[in-house]
Design an enzyme around this catalytic site. Structure first.
Site, mmCIF file in Angstrom:
data_model
loop_
_atom_site.group_PDB
_atom_site.id
_atom_site.type_symbol
_atom_site.label_atom_id
_atom_site.label_comp_id
_atom_site.label_asym_id
_atom_site.label_seq_id
_atom_site.Cartn_x
_atom_site.Cartn_y
_atom_site.Cartn_z
ATOM 1 C CB CYS A 17 2.964 29.464 20.346
ATOM 2 S SG CYS A 17 2.779 30.563 21.337
ATOM 3 C CG ASP A 77 -0.861 -7.952 -6.082
ATOM 4 O OD1 ASP A 77 -0.727 -8.556 -6.883
ATOM 5 O OD2 ASP A 77 -0.913 -8.351 -4.577
ATOM 6 C CB CYS A 85 -2.094 30.614 20.762
ATOM 7 S SG CYS A 85 -0.451 31.624 19.773
ATOM 8 C CG ASP A 108 0.046 -9.293 -0.040
ATOM 9 O OD1 ASP A 108 1.283 -9.199 -2.138
ATOM 10 O OD2 ASP A 108 0.882 -10.385 0.510
ATOM 11 C CG ASP A 127 1.958 -5.877 -4.200
ATOM 12 O OD1 ASP A 127 2.372 -6.341 -5.677
ATOM 13 O OD2 ASP A 127 2.091 -6.539 -3.907
#
Length: 836
Positions: free
Chosen positions: A14, A439, A11, A637, A641
Site C-alpha cells: 500500500c 572543530d 501493508c 557549533d 562551521d
C-alpha cells in the site's frame, strides 16, 4: 516538507502504491510514506489538493496534517502517535472469537471428538453445514475491512496484504458453499457416503480462523507499533497547556496558545516552563532531562535561557518569552522526530522494491500451485488448501515494517538522550562514518578562555599579581582579559581605579595606578618595558608548548609575573575521542590556531590528526579533501562551521551552538557533549543491525514459508500445511519483526565495552604537490630558512627550495589552505608571488 495523514494502508504494498502515485504528480520532487505512522512527507511545488487527489485516485485517503500548517505542533504529533488501531482490533477480535468458538465446536469438536450437539443437528449434516455457513458469514462481516480493502486494491490494480487474506478466506468460503450445495444433491439421492465425503470438504472453519488469526496478529502488531513511539509520547505529556503571564503586576493564567514573544511569565517551583525564554528575575535549578536526557538540574539566574517542557525545581523565576509555538526547542524536537518518521532510510528502498511486486507474485504462485496439484491428480480440495496456504502465509507486512519500526525506536531512543537525528537517512548513515572531523573551539574545548596558571615574580604573591592584572584588564574588551576578570571574581578580588589607560593593538595595555606604570601584554611588548628573566622565558615557553597563551605583566619597569590563559578542554573530550578511535574511526581536529597551540590541544585530546591554520572559510575545502579518503562526519557549533557541516556526509551540530549550525546539520546533540558523538554512532549502528535482522527474518520467513505452504516438500517428506497454521504464522511474523525492533529500547548507547572496531578500506591518500614562486631569497641560508618554516607545518611532508629558481616545491600529506602557506613564508620576510 509538507506532511499528510494517509488512511486505508494495510501493508508495504500500500505504501509503495501511494508513493508511486504521488511521485507522478507534476512538481513533486520527493515523497516518502511511513506505514508505521500512516504519514507521508512530500517536497516540491505541487499543491496539497493535487497530492490528496492522487492518493484518493490510488484508492486511499489523505489529508494535510494539521490542515493549516506544515509544521506539526505538540498536539498534532501527539494525535498522530495516538494508537487508534488497537481498541478497534480488540473489539473485532472479541466478537470474532465468540462466533469462532461456536463454529469450531460444531465443525471440529462434534465431528472429530464426538462432542454433544442438539438432537436436531446429530445426523442432519446439511443443517450442520448451514450453521457453519451462517457463523462463518458473521465472522466475515465482522472482519469486512479485509475484504473491502483487499478487493479495492484489486480494482485499482494495487493488491495488498488484505487482498491475500480476502482471497484466502473468500476461496475457503466459496468452495465450502459449493460443497454444501453438492451435499444437498447427493443427500436427495440418498447417497450417505457422498454426504460424509462432502462433509470433509468444508473449509468454513478455515475461512473464519484465517480472519481471526490475522486479526490477532494485527492487534499484537498495532500494540507493538504503539510502543515504538513511547519515548516521544512521554515527551508530549510534558508539554504544558497553560502559562502564568504577568501584566502590570497582575498574574493571569492563560492557554499556552495565547503566549506571544516578549510576554512576561512567571514559573513557580514544581511547575513546567511553558515556552522558551530568558530569566529576568530570580534564580532556580531547572531539570532539563526532558530535552537533554541530563538528570542533574541546571542552575538558572538572570540572563540565562530556559526551555519549554523543562521543570522548575526550586526558586520563583520571572522570564521573558523568546520563542513560542512552533519555534520552541520542544516543537523543534517534535519537528525533527516527525520528519524522521516521514522519511525513508536508503535500506528501506530494498524492501519497497520487493513489496511492490510481492503481492501479485504471491497470487500468481497460489494460482500456479493449485493448477500444478490438479494436473498431478490431486483433489480440488487438496489443491485449494495448498493455494490458500500460499496466500495466507505470505507476509508483505513483515517486509514493510522491518525498517520503519527500527528507525522509529532508534530515533526515539536518541531523542530520549538528547541526540536528534533529523531524518531516517541520517540515522542510518551516521554509523557508517570512517572519519570524524572535530572543530576545536566550542566542540573539543569549552570555547571560553580560562586562567590556567598564575606565576608571580619574586617578591609578589599570586593574589597581588591578580589584583594588578584585574585593575589593568578591567577596561579591556579582549577575550583574554575576560578570563582574568572571571578568575579575579571567583577569588573575590577587588579592582583599583587606574588612570591614563591605553590599549596598544597587537601589543598589550598600559595604565597608571598610584603613580606607578602598569603594563600587560605579549613577550615582545613587556620586554621593551621590563627585564624578563631567563626563568620567566622558560616558563612562558613551557606554557606555549602546552597550548596556553602567556600574558606578561610589569610594574614600574619591573617584571611582576605571568598569567596563562587557555581555552580549556571539555572534561569528556579525551574519552569521546578514544571511544571513536576504538570504533575504528580516524579523528581529525580542525582549528584556526597556530601549529604549536593546535598540536598541544590535539595531544591533550588524543586525536589522530591535527589540521591547523584553517581559516573560517577554509573548513569546507578541508572536508572536501577528507571525503576523498572515506565517509566524513563534521562536528561543529559555529556559523563558520555551517558550510563544512553541509559538505560532510553527516553534519553533527553541538546543541549549544548557533541556529545556523543546527539548521545545516543532520544530527543535533542537545547536551553539547562530545561523548554524544560516539553514542550517536553506536545508536546508528545498533539500529542498522536491527534492520538487517528484521529484513533477514522477513525474507527468510517468506522464502521458507511459501514453498512449504505450496506443498513443495509433500512428495518427499509428506509435509503439508493447514491454511489455519499458515494464517497463524503470518500473524506472528509481523509481531516478531516489531518485537525485535523494540529490543532497541534496552540498548545502552553510552556503553563502549562492546564496540567493534570496524575495518574500513579508506581510499588511498594521494599526495598533493604545490609549487610556490618566492621573491627575496638570496642564498643557501634563505633556502634553509624557508624550508624549515614550511616543513614546520603538519601537512607539509617535504619542501624542496631553490633560491636560484626562486621556488619552493611543497609535497603535502594533508589539506592546507594556500593562504596558510603564503603567510608562513611571508612571516619570514619573503614575498610569495604565486602558488600552483
Amino acid at each position: 516538507m509538507e506532511q499528510y495523514t494517509v488512511t486505508g494502508m494495510s501493508c508495504a504494498a500500500c505504501s509503495a502504491r501511494v508513493e508511486k502515485a504521488v511521485a507522478k504528480v507534476p512538481g513533486v520532487t520527493s515523497c516518502s510514506v511511513s506505514l508505521l505512522t500512516n504519514s507521508m512527507g512530500v517536497e516540491g511545488s505541487a499543491s496539497s489538493q493535487e497530492i490528496v487527489k492522487a492518493v484518493e485516485a490510488a484508492g486511499y485517503g489523505a489529508a494535510v496534517k494539521g490542515e493549516t500548517a506544515s509544521k506539526p505542533s505538540a498536539g498534532d504529533t501527539d494525535d498522530m502517535l495516538k494508537d487508534r488501531e488497537t481498541p478497534v482490533l480488540k473489539r473485532r477480535l472479541y466478537y470474532s472469537l465468540g462466533f469462532l468458538i461456536v463454529l469450531m465446536y460444531f465443525s471440529m469438536g462434534h465431528m472429530m471428538w464426538n462432542w454433544p450437539v442438539p438432537a436436531f443437528f446429530a445426523d442432519n449434516h446439511v443443517a450442520m453445514g448451514l450453521l457453519q455457513l451462517l457463523l462463518t458469514g458473521i465472522v466475515m462481516v465482522i472482519n469486512q475491512k479485509f475484504f473491502i480493502s483487499g478487493f479495492k486494491g484489486l480494482i485499482h490494480r494495487a493488491p495488498n496484504m488484505d487482498t491475500l487474506v480476502a482471497l484466502g478466506s473468500g476461496a475457503s468460503f466459496v468452495y465450502s458453499v459449493y460443497a454444501l450445495f453438492a451435499m444437498t444433491d447427493v443427500q436427495v439421492n440418498g447417497d450417505m457416503a457422498g454426504v460424509m465425503s462432502y462433509m470433509h470438504e468444508f473449509y468454513f472453519e478455515s475461512a473464519a480462523m484465517i480472519l481471526t488469526l490475522i486479526t490477532v496478529g494485527k492487534m499484537l502488531e498495532a500494540r507493538s507499533k504503539g510502543r515504538t513511539t513511547d519515548a516521544l509520547k512521554s515527551l508530549m505529556k510534558l508539554a504544558p497547556k497553560t502559562a502564568t503571564l504577568k501584566v502590570d503586576g497582575v498574574e493571569t493564567e492563560v492557554s499556552i496558545d495565547q503566549v506571544k514573544k516578549g510576554d512576561i511569565f512567571v514559573v513557580r517551583p514544581g511547575e513546567n516552563i511553558p515556552v522558551d525564554g530568558i530569566v529576568l528575575e530570580g534564580s532556580s535549578a531547572v531539570n532539563e532531562s526532558a530535552l537533554t536526557g541530563e538528570s542533574i538540574p541546571v542552575d538558572k539566574s538572570a540572563g540565562d535561557q530556559v526551555s519549554a517542557a523543562t521543570v522548575n525545581q526550586s526558586g520563583y523565576i520571572v522570564c521573558e518569552a523568546s520563542r513560542v509555538g512552533e519555534d520552541t526547542t520542544l516543537s523543534q524536537i517534535i519537528q525533527m522526530v516527525s520528519d524522521a518518521a516521514a522519511t525513508k532510510a536508503p535500506i528501506a528502498k530494498v524492501a519497497d522494491r520487493v513489496s511492490g511486486v510481492f503481492v501479485p507474485a504471491v497470487i500468481a504462485i497460489a494460482a500456479v500451485t493449485m493448477l500444478v496439484w490438479l494436473i498431478a491428480g490431486e483433489s480440488i480440495g487438496f489443491a485449494l488448501a495448498r493455494g490458500i496456504s500460499v496466500l495466507v502465509i505470505s507476509c508483505p507486512c513483515a517486509l514493510g515494517l522491518a525498517t520503519p519500526v527500527a528507525i522509529m525506536v532508534g530515533n526515539g531512543m536518541g531523542a530520549k538522550h538528547g541526540i536528534m537525528f533529523k531524518t531516517a537517512v541520517s540515522l542510518e548513515e551516521t554509523g557508517k562514518m570512517e572519519i570524524v572531523a572535530l572543530d576545536k573551539t566550542g566542540t573539543i574545548t569549552s570555547g571560553e578562555p580560562r586562567v590556567t596558571d598564575v606565576i608571580p615574580a619574586e617578591g609578589i604573591t599570586e593574589r597581588q599579581l591578580l589584583e594588578l592584572a584585574f585593575s589593568l584588564e578591567k577596561r579591556s574588551e579582549h577575550p583574554l582579559a575576560k578570563a582574568v576578570l572571571v578568575k579575579a571574581g571567583e577569588l573575590g578580588i577587588q579592582a583599583q581605579e587606574v588612570s591614563d589607560f591605553k590599549a596598544l593593538p597587537g601589543n598589550g595595555l598600559s595604565a597608571v595606578l598610584e603613580n606607578r606604570l602598569l603594563c600587560g601584554g605579549n613577550f615582545t611588548f613587556i620586554s621593551s618595558q621590563a627585564q624578563v628573566t631567563e626563568e620567566m622565558k622558560t616558563q612562558s615557553e613551557r606554557l606555549a608548548e602546552e597550548g596556553k597563551t602567556p600574558l606578561f605583566f610589569s610594574r614600574d619597569g619591573v617584571m611582576a609575573g605571568i598569567i596563562a590563559v587557555a581555552d580549556t578542554m571539555k572534561e569528556d573530550s579525551p574519552q569521546a575521542v578514544k571511544e571513536l578511535q576504538d570504533m575504528g574511526i580516524h579523528v581529525v581536529m580542525l582549528t584556526g590556531d597556530n601549529e604549536r597551540t593546535a598540536r598541544a590541544v590535539g595531544k591533550q585530546a588524543g586525536v589522530d590528526e591535527v589540521i591547523a591554520g584553517v581559516l573560517p572559510d577554509g573548513k569546507e575545502s578541508v572536508i572536501r579533501s577528507l571525503k576523498k579518503k572515506g565517509r566524513v562526519a563534521m562536528v561543529g557549533d559555529g556559523i563558520n562551521d555551517a558550510p563544512a557541516l553541509t559538505r560532510a556526509d553527516i553534519g553533527i551540530a553541538i546543541g549549544a551552538g548557533t541556529d545556523i549550525a543546527i539548521d545545516a546539520a543532520d544530527v543535533v546533540l542537545m547536551k553539547s557533549r562530545l561523548r554524544d558523538v560516539p553514542a550517536a554512532i553506536r545508536m546508528s549502528r545498533a539500529t542498522l543491525r536491527n534492520i538487517h535482522e528484521n529484513l533477514f527474518w522477513a525474507f527468510f520467513y517468506n522464502a521458507v514459508g511459501i514453498p512449504l505452504a505450496a506443498g513443495l516438500w509433500y512428495p518427499v517428506f509428506g509435509w503439508k500445511l493447514n491454511p489455519m497454521f499458515g494464517a497463524a504464522a503470518m500473524s506472528l511474523s509481523s509481531f516478531c519483526v516489531v518485537t525485535n525492533a523494540l529490543r532497541l529500547n534496552f540498548f545502552k548507547m553510552y556503553d563502549g565495552s562492546r564496540d567493534k572496531k570496524i575495518k574500513v578500506k579508506r581510499k588511498e591518500e594521494k599526495k598533493m604537490v604545490k609549487t610556490m614562486k618566492i621573491e627575496g631569497m638570496m642564498c643557501g641560508h634563505c633556502e634553509a630558512r624557508v624550508k624549515k618554516c614550511l616543513e614546520g607545518l603538519a601537512q607539509v611532508e617535504e619542501a624542496v627550495v631553490s633560491h636560484e629558481a626562486g621556488t619552493a616545491v611543497v609535497t603535502l600529506n594533508g589539506p592546507v589552505d594556500d593562504s596558510v602557506l603564503r603567510k608562513t613564508v611571508e612571516d619570514q620576510d619573503y614575498k610569495v608571488l604565486d602558488i600552483r
